[in-house]
Design a protein around this motif. Structure first.
Motif, PDB file in Angstrom:
ATOM      1  N   LEU A   4      -3.078 -29.466 -48.623  1.00  0.00           N
ATOM      2  CA  LEU A   4      -3.783 -29.143 -47.395  1.00  0.00           C
ATOM      3  C   LEU A   4      -3.205 -27.838 -46.843  1.00  0.00           C
ATOM      4  O   LEU A   4      -1.987 -27.643 -46.847  1.00  0.00           O
ATOM      5  CB  LEU A   4      -3.629 -30.241 -46.347  1.00  0.00           C
ATOM      6  CG  LEU A   4      -4.380 -31.554 -46.570  1.00  0.00           C
ATOM      7  CD1 LEU A   4      -3.707 -32.417 -47.623  1.00  0.00           C
ATOM      8  CD2 LEU A   4      -4.483 -32.336 -45.257  1.00  0.00           C
ATOM      9  N   GLU A   6      -3.640 -25.235 -43.456  1.00  0.00           N
ATOM     10  CA  GLU A   6      -4.237 -24.856 -42.182  1.00  0.00           C
ATOM     11  C   GLU A   6      -4.451 -23.340 -42.118  1.00  0.00           C
ATOM     12  O   GLU A   6      -3.661 -22.572 -42.680  1.00  0.00           O
ATOM     13  CB  GLU A   6      -3.339 -25.270 -41.003  1.00  0.00           C
ATOM     14  CG  GLU A   6      -2.973 -26.733 -40.952  1.00  0.00           C
ATOM     15  CD  GLU A   6      -1.681 -27.056 -41.681  1.00  0.00           C
ATOM     16  OE1 GLU A   6      -1.162 -28.166 -41.523  1.00  0.00           O
ATOM     17  OE2 GLU A   6      -1.179 -26.174 -42.422  1.00  0.00           O
ATOM     18  N   CYS A  22      -8.733 -26.719 -41.971  1.00  0.00           N
ATOM     19  CA  CYS A  22      -7.863 -27.264 -43.001  1.00  0.00           C
ATOM     20  C   CYS A  22      -8.631 -27.280 -44.319  1.00  0.00           C
ATOM     21  O   CYS A  22      -9.672 -27.942 -44.432  1.00  0.00           O
ATOM     22  CB  CYS A  22      -7.422 -28.670 -42.630  1.00  0.00           C
ATOM     23  SG  CYS A  22      -6.253 -29.406 -43.786  1.00  0.00           S
ATOM     24  N   TRP A  38      -5.874 -34.298 -37.310  1.00  0.00           N
ATOM     25  CA  TRP A  38      -5.156 -33.169 -36.706  1.00  0.00           C
ATOM     26  C   TRP A  38      -4.051 -33.734 -35.806  1.00  0.00           C
ATOM     27  O   TRP A  38      -4.285 -34.628 -34.975  1.00  0.00           O
ATOM     28  CB  TRP A  38      -6.088 -32.278 -35.908  1.00  0.00           C
ATOM     29  CG  TRP A  38      -6.966 -31.437 -36.773  1.00  0.00           C
ATOM     30  CD1 TRP A  38      -8.274 -31.673 -37.115  1.00  0.00           C
ATOM     31  CD2 TRP A  38      -6.601 -30.215 -37.435  1.00  0.00           C
ATOM     32  NE1 TRP A  38      -8.734 -30.687 -37.943  1.00  0.00           N
ATOM     33  CE2 TRP A  38      -7.723 -29.777 -38.161  1.00  0.00           C
ATOM     34  CE3 TRP A  38      -5.438 -29.448 -37.487  1.00  0.00           C
ATOM     35  CZ2 TRP A  38      -7.727 -28.603 -38.917  1.00  0.00           C
ATOM     36  CZ3 TRP A  38      -5.441 -28.297 -38.239  1.00  0.00           C
ATOM     37  CH2 TRP A  38      -6.567 -27.879 -38.945  1.00  0.00           C
ATOM     38  N   CYS A  97      -2.585 -30.427 -40.243  1.00  0.00           N
ATOM     39  CA  CYS A  97      -3.636 -31.317 -40.736  1.00  0.00           C
ATOM     40  C   CYS A  97      -2.991 -32.318 -41.698  1.00  0.00           C
ATOM     41  O   CYS A  97      -1.979 -32.026 -42.348  1.00  0.00           O
ATOM     42  CB  CYS A  97      -4.796 -30.564 -41.366  1.00  0.00           C
ATOM     43  SG  CYS A  97      -4.406 -29.466 -42.742  1.00  0.00           S
ATOM     44  N   GLY A 111      -0.319 -30.718 -44.329  1.00  0.00           N
ATOM     45  CA  GLY A 111      -0.269 -29.278 -44.452  1.00  0.00           C
ATOM     46  C   GLY A 111       1.077 -28.778 -43.971  1.00  0.00           C
ATOM     47  O   GLY A 111       1.879 -29.526 -43.400  1.00  0.00           O
TER      48      GLY A 111
END
Length: 120
Positions: A4, A6, A22, A38, A97, A111
Motif C-alpha cells: 500500500l 499513500e 492509497c 484510513w 492507509c 502503507g
C-alpha cells in the motif's frame, strides 16, 4: 506481496480539503472480505481510526469525523481515497492507509504513512 502506498499533498491550507490516495498492489480492493481503512496519528498522540471502505464499497466513518470525511474507491486503478474537508491545524498528522482481513491473525497491511501539515 501486498503493498500500500499513500500519495497526496504534504501541505494543505486551513479550510481547504485534504485529499489522499492509497494505491494497492498484490490484492484487489474488491477481494472478499477486506476492509480498506484510513488511520492518522497527530504529533505526540495515538492512532486515530478515521473510516473504512469495505470490499463491497460500503463505508463507515468515525463519528467524530463523519461530517467532514469521505472515502471512495477506483476499482479500475485499485485505489481508494480519503477526503477530509474544512481542515484545521489539528488535522496535521501522519496519515496511513491499511488493509485488513477481518479474522483474528489474518492479513493486516500498512502503507508507510504520509505527513500532512495544515498551515497557511
Amino acid at each position: 506481496q501486498v503493498q500500500l502506498q499513500e500519495s497526496g499533498p504534504g501541505l494543505v491550507k486551513p479550510s481547504q480539503t485534504l485529499s489522499l490516495t492509497c494505491t494497492v498492489s498484490g490484492v484487489s480492493i474488491t477481494t472478499s472480505y477486506y476492509g480498506w481503512t484510513w488511520i492518522r496519528q497527530p504529533p505526540g498522540k495515538g492512532l486515530e481510526w478515521m473510516g473504512v471502505i469495505a470490499y463491497d464499497g460500503s463505508t463507515y466513518y468515525s463519528p467524530s469525523l463523519k461530517s467532514r470525511t469521505s472515502i471512495s474507491r477506483d476499482t479500475s486503478k485499485n485505489q481508494f481515497s480519503l477526503q477530509l474537508s474544512s481542515v484545521t491545524p489539528e488535522d496535521t498528522a501522519v496519515y496511513y492507509c491499511n488493509a485488513k482481513f477481518p479474522v483474528i491473525g489474518g492479513p493486516n497491511y500498512w502503507g508507510q504513512g504520509t505527513q500532512v501539515t495544515v498551515s497557511s
